[in-house]
Design an enzyme around this catalytic site. Structure first.
Site, PDB file in Angstrom:
ATOM      1  N   GLY A 291       0.799  -1.214   0.000  1.00 60.56           N
ATOM      2  CA  GLY A 291       0.000   0.000   0.000  1.00 60.56           C
ATOM      3  C   GLY A 291       0.839   1.274   0.000  1.00 60.56           C
ATOM      4  O   GLY A 291       1.917   1.350  -0.606  1.00 60.56           O
ATOM      5  N   SER A 292       0.353   2.265   0.737  1.00 62.52           N
ATOM      6  CA  SER A 292       0.961   3.606   0.686  1.00 62.52           C
ATOM      7  C   SER A 292       2.354   3.683   1.268  1.00 62.52           C
ATOM      8  O   SER A 292       3.020   4.720   1.122  1.00 62.52           O
ATOM      9  CB  SER A 292       0.049   4.608   1.407  1.00 62.52           C
ATOM     10  OG  SER A 292      -1.185   4.732   0.727  1.00 62.52           O
ATOM     11  N   THR A 293       2.824   2.636   1.934  1.00 69.62           N
ATOM     12  CA  THR A 293       4.202   2.664   2.439  1.00 69.62           C
ATOM     13  C   THR A 293       5.215   2.693   1.292  1.00 69.62           C
ATOM     14  O   THR A 293       6.397   2.947   1.520  1.00 69.62           O
ATOM     15  CB  THR A 293       4.487   1.452   3.342  1.00 69.62           C
ATOM     16  OG1 THR A 293       4.231   0.240   2.621  1.00 69.62           O
ATOM     17  CG2 THR A 293       3.609   1.490   4.596  1.00 69.62           C
ATOM     18  N   GLY A 584      -4.419   5.849   4.996  1.00 68.12           N
ATOM     19  CA  GLY A 584      -3.378   4.897   4.640  1.00 68.12           C
ATOM     20  C   GLY A 584      -2.775   5.202   3.328  1.00 68.12           C
ATOM     21  O   GLY A 584      -2.185   4.346   2.714  1.00 68.12           O
TER      22      GLY A 584
END
EC number: 3.4.16.4
Length: 584
Positions: A291-293, A584
């Site tokens: 995801g957004s990481t 997120g």
């Protein structure tokens, strides 16, 4: 009258007598030779029927944490075995033996009867030396003891996934016990003894080969941090009513894994109720879409091209972007219709990140992600490690470029994710991972330009400290940096995603004065009201990072001056509303 005393065939009779005489002389000479001159043959034959070599067990090497705290030790135990064939002549002693062993007399008798033709069966293994001696004091014919070693794990379930365990034969089966089995396993010795024809020990003669103990293995983990991470992750799993979770702490300078925790876990000292799912080291086996990481890595690719700088603006209105039949949406409403690059990270804008990615190109984003270890083995050699998946398309279409830029369409492990963030924290230098204690600084490679990595550090600090940032990740007294992520779980066995199933992520590092520790938190399927990474995983990061910096004696870099604290200064501005920190 005829004489029958051999006169008819005198030469034949004398020949036979002569041959018999020669045979007697030859046998006598051989007996004299073997008894007086060359007696090694008879001694060897006698020894073959009475001398025996029995093994001397060697204990496995000690496994410790980086500070010498024991994580796996070997303790002597007594194993009792029986010769059922020999025991058939004294059945009236069987009930006494069963009671001493704590077994049912009828079941023991049935077992001995069923194996009456055999000469070896185990009665019980792993008794304490005192318990074994109590049984041997009964002097039941046909019952014997062996000295063995049993593995004991002082930290129990806290280090279970990292250390692993051994089987009854003291062979490694999981974790470092398996990965470093050759290093830890000792070399058994041999002792020469004299036994009678029934196998009874008559005399202990000598040790022909000394046992060699296994070598000590010092792991990179710090047991204090392992306990801290276990406590906070377990608490979060319970509060969020989550299915599972993982947490990894890494030293960004040395590449050492200082803590690796997974939930659920198991007790290696008592595996009777252990379920297979609890044995899995999720931090290196479970793969997931991050995801957004991934946005900081995509942003690194943009800055590295030289066409983008943090202050550049991107239009994100109206919060969605149509690509054919595929729609990109922002999870939460942004600050305004236009965001700079730092604002894209703070607001976790998928639309803004996608537009930047279209200019940069999927190939450049792939190159940066690959350079920090995604889609590659870590080199740890840990059993069951997964490599994940980092797609590299021959032709990068917009949909593939966009999804990769905000963390979909690829899969990573928690260990790979913390390694990537540690590279950003280490000014763009990639350090090899290690689960063993490192004695000298390892070689590193500059995989992201230092100026780019340092710029991303400042942007990620704003992700936490800005008014609309993930304030739940803040650490009192320290400046830290990080990024939350929320990823839908893919459906197993088919395309698409599972309904209402998410992974909540947070990855970060600190302190910003000299980044030293990177931490990744993964919470699998939280169900107690929220699932955004900034809401679920960020508080765990805050507590673990705070405890880590204090345990490692890192000076605070975000304290108010003493005189300012003592003065009557106005109260700080109130925290933002909780919903603003949960994206997120």
């Amino acid at each position: 009258m005829m004489k029958l005393d051999g006169a008819l065939f005198p030469w034949r009779f004398r020949l036979v007598l002569g041959l018999l005489g020669l045979m007697v002389l030859g046998i006598s000479a051989q007996i004299i030779y073997l008894q007086l001159i060359d007696d090694d043959f008879l001694k060897g034959q006698g020894d073959a029927r009475s001398l025996r070599h029995i093994p001397i067990p060697a204990h496995r090497g000690l496994v410790t944490d980086r500070n010498g705290e024991p994580l796996a030790v070997s303790t002597p135990v007594s194993t009792l075995w029986a010769n059922p064939k020999e025991m058939q002549g004294d059945k009236n002693r069987w009930p006494d033996l069963a009671r001493a062993l704590g077994q049912d007399p009828a079941q023991l008798a049935e077992r001995l009867e069923a194996n009456a033709s055999k000469e070896f069966i185990y009665l019980v293994r792993g008794l304490t030396p005192e318990q074994g001696q109590n049984v041997m004091d009964l002097k039941v014919p046909g019952v014997y003891s062996l000295e063995e070693f049993r593995r004991f794990y002082p930290a129990g379930d806290t280090t279970a996934h990292m250390v692993g365990f051994t089987d009854l034969d003291d062979d490694g089966r999981e974790g470092v016990e398996l990965a470093y089995d050759d290093w830890l396993a000792g070399v058994p010795g041999r002792r020469q003894v004299l036994k009678d024809r029934r196998g009874h020990l008559i005399r202990d003669i000598q040790v022909t080969k000394n046992a060699k103990a296994g070598k000590t293995l010092a792991l990179s983990i710090d047991l204090r941090l392992q306990y801290l991470a276990t406590r906070e992750l377990r608490k979060a799993i319970q509060e969020q009513q989550a299915k599972a979770g993982s947490l990894v702490i890494m030293d960004v300078k040395t590449g050492e894994v200082l803590a690796m925790v997974n939930m659920p876990t198991y007790n290696p000292n008592n595996r009777r109720t252990m379920v297979p799912a609890a044995m899995r080291n999720r931090a290196i086996i479970d793969v997931f879409e991050p995801g957004s990481t991934m946005k900081p890595l995509s942003m690194s690719a943009a800055l590295e091209t030289g066409r983008w700088k943090p202050s550049d603006k991107v239009e994100v209105y109206p919060g969605s972007l149509q690509l054919g039949r595929y729609t990109i949406k922002d999870v939460s409403k942004s600050e305004g219709p236009v965001l700079d690059l730092t604002g894209i990270l703070i607001n976790s804008s998928n639309v803004g990140m996608s537009k930047v990615a279209f200019d940069v190109g999927g190939e450049n984003i792939y190159r940066v992600m690959s350079s920090v270890g995604l889609g590659q083995y870590s080199g740890l050699g840990f059993p069951g490690e997964r490599v994940g998946n980092l797609p590299n398309h021959r032709e990068w279409h917009k949909a593939e470029t966009a999804t990769l830029s905000y963390g979909y369409g690829l899969s990573v492990t928690a260990l790979q994710l913390v390694h990537a963030y540690a590279t950003l924290a280490n000014h763009g230098r990639l350090v090899p991972l290690s689960i063993l204690k490192v004695d000298r600084p390892p070689e590193n490679r500059q995989v992201i330009p230092q100026n780019v990595a340092d710029t991303i550090q400042g942007m990620l600090q704003q992700v936490i400290e800005a008014p609309r940032g993930v304030y739940r990740a803040q650490v009192p007294g320290y400046h830290v940096a990080g990024k939350s992520g929320t990823a839908r779980k893919a459906t197993v066995g088919s395309r698409g995603y599972t309904e209402n199933a998410y992974r909540s992520l947070f990855a970060g590092f600190g302190p910003m004065s000299d980044p030293r520790y990177a931490i990744v938190v993964v919470i699998d399927e939280p169900s107690a009201g929220g699932y955004f990474g900034g809401l679920v995983s960020a508080p765990v990061f805050s507590k673990v990072m705070s405890g880590t910096l204090r345990l490692m004696n890192i000076p605070p870099d975000n304290l108010q001056p003493a005189q300012q604290q003592a003065s009557n200064t106005p109260a700080p501005a109130p925290m933002p509303a909780p919903t603003k920190g949960g994206r997120g």
